[in-house]
Scaffold this motif. Structure first.
Motif, mmCIF file in Angstrom:
data_model
loop_
_atom_site.group_PDB
_atom_site.id
_atom_site.type_symbol
_atom_site.label_atom_id
_atom_site.label_comp_id
_atom_site.label_asym_id
_atom_site.label_seq_id
_atom_site.Cartn_x
_atom_site.Cartn_y
_atom_site.Cartn_z
ATOM 1 N N ASP A 150 29.206 -3.016 24.430
ATOM 2 C CA ASP A 150 28.661 -2.584 25.718
ATOM 3 C C ASP A 150 29.405 -3.220 26.883
ATOM 4 O O ASP A 150 29.615 -2.574 27.920
ATOM 5 N N ARG A 151 29.801 -4.465 26.731
ATOM 6 C CA ARG A 151 30.562 -5.130 27.793
ATOM 7 C C ARG A 151 31.890 -4.413 28.023
ATOM 8 O O ARG A 151 32.320 -4.227 29.166
ATOM 9 N N ASP A 154 31.085 -1.090 29.717
ATOM 10 C CA ASP A 154 30.733 -1.336 31.121
ATOM 11 C C ASP A 154 31.994 -1.532 31.961
ATOM 12 O O ASP A 154 32.126 -0.975 33.050
ATOM 13 N N GLU A 194 33.867 1.773 32.345
ATOM 14 C CA GLU A 194 33.149 2.631 33.308
ATOM 15 C C GLU A 194 33.468 2.227 34.734
ATOM 16 O O GLU A 194 33.791 3.068 35.579
ATOM 17 N N ARG A 195 33.347 0.937 35.026
ATOM 18 C CA ARG A 195 33.620 0.451 36.384
ATOM 19 C C ARG A 195 35.058 0.756 36.782
ATOM 20 O O ARG A 195 35.328 1.141 37.925
ATOM 21 N N ALA A 229 36.488 -7.067 30.812
ATOM 22 C CA ALA A 229 35.312 -7.294 29.963
ATOM 23 C C ALA A 229 35.244 -8.734 29.456
ATOM 24 O O ALA A 229 34.263 -9.122 28.816
ATOM 25 N N ARG A 251 28.390 7.352 25.476
ATOM 26 C CA ARG A 251 27.291 6.524 25.967
ATOM 27 C C ARG A 251 26.652 7.139 27.207
ATOM 28 O O ARG A 251 25.424 7.153 27.348
ATOM 29 N N GLN A 288 26.447 8.846 37.254
ATOM 30 C CA GLN A 288 26.891 8.802 35.862
ATOM 31 C C GLN A 288 27.606 10.081 35.453
ATOM 32 O O GLN A 288 28.525 10.056 34.639
#
Length: 176
Positions: free
Chosen positions: A3-4, A7, A10-11, A30, A54, A95
């Protein structure tokens, strides 16, 4: 750790687009080793596909289940995509925009995943208990609107934003 990594990717997609997605840069953002990243995602394409999957899961979690009242799916599509007030796409945490960026940057295989989702979602829209033409018009309007928001292509602002969204919500409520 997975998930990290997602994340961070995504950013980076939101801030720098597809060109920002380099495995070493994502690993650094990350705060994981490149080997740790490669353990979860063997390639940039796999990473982008992971981001998309996700986001699709999160989006689908906001949608009502089959058998919901007429118009519920179409209204949820609008609610999940366009905020009631005029705020920037970045403030809204859009999203859908991130998913689009991921799909476009991941090549035909990743875009194929999104196309499959859209086929499934369109069937839900058409079977939502509303006139299928009206429900599809709402979906297409919402999709065009978030594209305009993503690319800043003169999306409706201020009071026009509120009025257009209210009209789409009314359309999504017709026949409900």
């Amino acid at each position: 750790m997975r998930d990290r990594i997602l994340d961070a990717a995504e950013r980076m997609l939101v801030s720098g687009g597809a060109d920002a997605i380099r495995l070493d840069a994502v690993a650094a953002r990350a705060e994981v080793s490149k080997g740790g990243l490669l353990h979860h995602f063997r390639s940039k394409q796999a990473l982008v596909e992971g981001v998309l999957e996700r986001l699709v899961e999160r989006f689908e979690a906001t949608l009502p289940p089959p058998g919901s009242p007429p118009g519920a799916f179409t209204r949820a599509w609008l609610d999940a995509s366009i905020p009631e007030a005029d705020v920037s796409a970045r403030e809204h945490g859009d999203q859908v925009s991130v998913a689009l960026l991921a799909a476009l940057s991941g090549g035909p295989e990743v875009l194929g995943v999104l196309r499959g989702c859209y086929e499934r979602w369109q069937r839900r829209i058409a079977d939502d208990g509303l006139d299928p033409v009206t429900a599809t018009l709402v979906r297409l309007a919402v999709d065009g609107w978030w594209m305009a928001r993503l690319l800043d292509l003169a999306p409706p602002r201020d009071d026009l934003h509120v009025q257009v969204r209210a009209r789409l919500a009314a359309m999504a409520g017709e026949g409900a």
